[in-house]
Design a protein around this motif. Structure first.
Motif, PDB file in Angstrom:
ATOM      1  N   ALA A 183       0.831  -1.210   0.000  1.00  0.00           N
ATOM      2  CA  ALA A 183       0.000   0.000   0.000  1.00  0.00           C
ATOM      3  C   ALA A 183       0.865   1.260   0.000  1.00  0.00           C
ATOM      4  CB  ALA A 183      -0.927  -0.001   1.210  1.00  0.00           C
ATOM      5  N   LEU A 193      -2.994   7.954  -5.921  1.00  0.00           N
ATOM      6  CA  LEU A 193      -3.231   7.035  -4.811  1.00  0.00           C
ATOM      7  C   LEU A 193      -3.028   7.763  -3.499  1.00  0.00           C
ATOM      8  CD1 LEU A 193      -1.395   3.737  -5.888  1.00  0.00           C
ATOM      9  CD2 LEU A 193      -3.800   4.323  -6.136  1.00  0.00           C
ATOM     10  N   LYS A 194      -3.927   7.537  -2.571  1.00  0.00           N
ATOM     11  CA  LYS A 194      -3.791   8.093  -1.229  1.00  0.00           C
ATOM     12  C   LYS A 194      -3.107   7.069  -0.329  1.00  0.00           C
ATOM     13  CE  LYS A 194      -7.985  10.845  -1.788  1.00  0.00           C
ATOM     14  NZ  LYS A 194      -9.361  11.118  -1.290  1.00  0.00           N
ATOM     15  N   GLN A 248      -3.560   2.857  -0.087  1.00  0.00           N
ATOM     16  CA  GLN A 248      -4.206   2.350  -1.293  1.00  0.00           C
ATOM     17  C   GLN A 248      -3.205   1.612  -2.187  1.00  0.00           C
ATOM     18  OE1 GLN A 248      -6.146   5.841  -3.006  1.00  0.00           O
ATOM     19  NE2 GLN A 248      -8.065   5.279  -1.986  1.00  0.00           N
ATOM     20  N   THR A 293      -8.093  -0.485  -0.514  1.00  0.00           N
ATOM     21  CA  THR A 293      -7.794   0.567   0.451  1.00  0.00           C
ATOM     22  C   THR A 293      -7.794  -0.029   1.857  1.00  0.00           C
ATOM     23  OG1 THR A 293      -8.856   2.245  -0.929  1.00  0.00           O
ATOM     24  CG2 THR A 293      -8.495   2.805   1.374  1.00  0.00           C
ATOM     25  N   ASN A 350     -12.354   6.464   3.108  1.00  0.00           N
ATOM     26  CA  ASN A 350     -11.266   6.561   2.133  1.00  0.00           C
ATOM     27  C   ASN A 350     -10.613   7.931   2.118  1.00  0.00           C
ATOM     28  OD1 ASN A 350     -11.628   3.943   1.292  1.00  0.00           O
ATOM     29  ND2 ASN A 350     -13.108   4.507  -0.283  1.00  0.00           N
TER      30      ASN A 350
END
Length: 280
Positions: free
Chosen positions: A34, A47-48, A51, A104, A135
């Motif tokens: 991630a 992408l945060k 994620q 996520t 999210n």
């Protein structure tokens, strides 16, 4: 992403996925892969934190393992079932994108993005996130500013001793141990805080959590208590009943008297016995 480290909570040893090899390996892979940065662009997609985008076919290759002299990969359908299991128990959320499946890690920033023990300040840190999307991820500075705005003192964020847990941690640990979970959601945190606001004795709360789980009758094998809000209602019902016991009445128990015929026969029998008369 091939360097560095991640945190893995010891509570995973008590979680149901610990004994599910493919699901546990999938979760660990997602956790390691991630995105750990605040924001990152891959193939034009942002992408945060927490994620990761990957196809199920590629995940099958990623999770290949050695068997005998060769390598064996779990099937795509097996990976999909494990992913759905992680989603159903609230560990990840899944969505489809043009670049692949987006995974996520729920609450990634809360238990990966700070120094020290997350449990020490889970109660105060998670509360501001209740009304936001799971999210949605904020920067470190924004998260710390929220703590500052709440007036959180530094000593309040220090880890508690295992034998000196706060009331919040006692309730959380009891709930997670009965639910078989590793993490509380922001909605769970809000519900626990509402119970604490009622100033219900902690011993009663812990006893009632056990009682609620013991009395719950699942409708099918996938059914279960998914949120602390379910426990919250049961706790409040029991607290109300304890605070408002049914009123006592002065009405004595009604005991019907025998018929006149029975009373007359009893009197006759007593007279005969007293005078030595046989009743035949």
């Amino acid at each position: 992403m091939s360097s560095g480290w991640v945190k893995l909570h010891r509570k995973i040893l008590d979680h149901e996925i610990w004994n599910d090899l493919t699901t546990f390996r999938l979760f660990t892979l997602l956790l390691l892969k991630a995105n750990h940065q605040e924001k990152k662009k891959i193939n034009g997609m942002e992408l945060k934190q927490g994620q990761y985008v990957r196809s199920y076919s590629k995940l099958s290759e990623d999770l290949a393992y050695k068997e005998g002299r060769g390598m064996k990969s779990p099937s795509k359908s097996t990976i999909m079932r494990s992913a759905k299991k992680l989603e159903s128990i609230g560990i990840v959320t899944i969505s489809e994108t043009v670049n692949g499946t987006m995974f996520t890690i729920v609450n990634y920033q809360l238990y990966q993005d700070f120094d020290g023990n997350r449990e020490a300040f889970r109660e105060t840190l998670a509360k501001p996130f209740v009304n936001r999307s799971q999210n949605e991820v904020e920067t470190k500075s924004e998260q710390y500013q929220e703590l500052k705005n709440l007036g959180i003192k530094e000593e309040e964020r220090q880890p508690s001793s295992e034998y000196n847990l706060t009331p919040f941690q006692k309730i959380e640990d009891k709930y997670l141990s009965r639910k078989g979970g590793m993490f509380t959601t922001p909605y769970d945190v809000a519900a626990i805080n509402r119970i604490l606001d009622q100033q219900i004795p902690i011993e009663d709360v812990l006893t009632w959590i056990d009682e609620i789980f013991d009395r719950y009758v699942p409708k099918h094998r996938a059914d279960g208590i998914k949120s602390f809000t379910y426990c919250e209602q049961g706790i409040l019902d029991r607290w109300h009943a304890k605070q408002n016991p049914p009123p006592k009445t002065n009405v004595s128990e009604f005991r019907p008297r025998g018929s006149k015929q029975e009373e007359s026969f009893a009197a006759l029998e007593a007279y005969a016995k007293e005078n030595g008369i046989s009743m035949g």
